[in-house]
Design a protein around this motif. Sequence first.
Motif, PDB file in Angstrom:
ATOM      1  N   UNK A  53      64.528  82.758 -13.890  1.00 17.54           N
ATOM      2  CA  UNK A  53      63.188  82.469 -14.232  1.00 17.54           C
ATOM      3  C   UNK A  53      62.179  83.544 -13.084  1.00 17.54           C
ATOM      4  N   UNK A  54      62.581  83.504 -11.807  1.00 18.86           N
ATOM      5  CA  UNK A  54      62.004  84.552 -10.952  1.00 18.86           C
ATOM      6  C   UNK A  54      61.913  85.714 -11.560  1.00 18.86           C
ATOM      7  N   UNK A  55      63.224  86.314 -11.906  1.00 18.17           N
ATOM      8  CA  UNK A  55      63.371  87.784 -12.278  1.00 18.17           C
ATOM      9  C   UNK A  55      62.564  87.829 -13.670  1.00 18.17           C
ATOM     10  N   UNK A  56      62.337  86.673 -14.529  1.00 20.10           N
ATOM     11  CA  UNK A  56      61.671  87.024 -15.830  1.00 20.10           C
ATOM     12  C   UNK A  56      60.240  87.296 -15.506  1.00 20.10           C
ATOM     13  N   UNK A  57      59.807  86.741 -14.451  1.00 17.71           N
ATOM     14  CA  UNK A  57      58.396  87.122 -14.037  1.00 17.71           C
ATOM     15  C   UNK A  57      58.066  88.721 -13.973  1.00 17.71           C
ATOM     16  N   UNK A  58      58.906  89.566 -13.503  1.00 12.15           N
ATOM     17  CA  UNK A  58      58.781  90.967 -13.702  1.00 12.15           C
ATOM     18  C   UNK A  58      59.177  91.625 -14.738  1.00 12.15           C
TER      19      UNK A  58
END
Length: 492
Positions: A53-58
Amino acid sequence: MAVKDSLARGLKMTVLARAVHVLSNAVLMVLLTRFLLSPDEYGILFLALSVIGVARLFSDLGLAKSAARYVTEFKESDASQVPYVFETALKYRLLFIGIVGCALALGRNYIAGLIGEPAVAPLLLVGAVYLGFHSLSVFNSLLFQGFNCVSWSALVQVVNNVNRIIFAVLFVFVLGFGALGALLGYLVGAALAMVVGFGVLYKYFYSNYEKADEPEEGLSRRILEYSAPMMITRGAGVLNTKIDTILIGVLLNPAAVGFYTLAKQISSSLTVLAGSLGFSISPTYGEQKVNEQLDQAARMYRKTLEYTLLLYLPGAVGVIIVAEPTIRIVFGEAYLGAAPVLQVLGVYVVLRAVNQTTTKALDFLGRARVRAIAKGSTAVANFLLNLVLIPKLGVVGAAVATVITFGIYTFTNVFVMYSELPLDSKRLVRPVALVGVVTAGVGVPVLLATRYVSDVFSLVGVVLFGVAIWSVLAIRTGLLDISSTKSFLLSE
């Protein structure tokens, strides 16, 4: 009437889609917690999903919401620019998905070591592929919202969630892949939703617009510029919903992650109606602003807020009361650590419901920047509070931090909404007071009845008892008009 009918159709389809989402997640939760995974294994799965989910931010960068905003604007003023909006946003989306997906796959062992859980690494490899499919399916859903055709967004969500549970069961039960199998189910569901979404988007929307000879000057720049506050808002959301889970894993243990995730999933699932209403109605605010119909938008928001409080304040009290027997009976004694977390998050249920009927409207009213600042500030505060409260209060500390900071964010959004629309706060005093009466009238009998809960049937009985009391009080106080509600739900 056209607006009412459009909202009714969109809302009913969105409620259906989100109900399917909640049901599939509930079934998956029960299967994984009750029969398949220990709290540690469950925690590992959602620790990996939090990292993804954190990676999807970027990979997302707010591009889809920015594109949806400009689709809403251009389809009213210059429809020939709509295809360029779609192409520009998709081009950048694919570029960033490729970069982030490769980085996640190549850095999986380093990330797993950084958070102290080597078992997360193989899930992150699958997660790199899942990230791409999920990001593109969300892109489609948000574009449909920009076209004010949320029924198609609902279809994409249904495809995703139905196939997620089918393939998760296949991979976990039949092939015995455990947590990795559940993640593979997520991947297949997202992939199929992406295919359906792009097919519908091209056939019924993109190909139906006559394309201008060239894009409007500065269009790409405007889409990217407006995506910046969206990214900040999304990043703040990641801090609120993902980073706290990762911090629990780092500062405590995977079992604590499992307890927190379970409680958060339950509390979040309860806001399905508010989320559906906010998603369905928000493009209409943008259209009414363009057409200078702010009085109508104000009336719509005020009634939405009244019904949200009527439903969710008594509901939150019920969640707090039945949290312990619900966790014990449905998910098992091993997950009782989630009960106090769920009780704290009962307050979060109300805040999230109000927020979901407010924040998306601000995006379409052109106030994304203000919302981004508010969400970014409170997200940083949430991160800092987690660092302080988790070591002192354990997993409950993360829930307390969420309630405090999310409460500040919600009240800020409501204040901005009041500054944007001609709303009279005095007109809410009487309805809110009556909601308080209904809440007390529901809470006391349910609290007394909970002592008799011993199995799933008595638990369901207490819940239905509370719903029956709520229905009677809501109608008797005049807060719920049966004929209006029936007319709305049955409209075509």
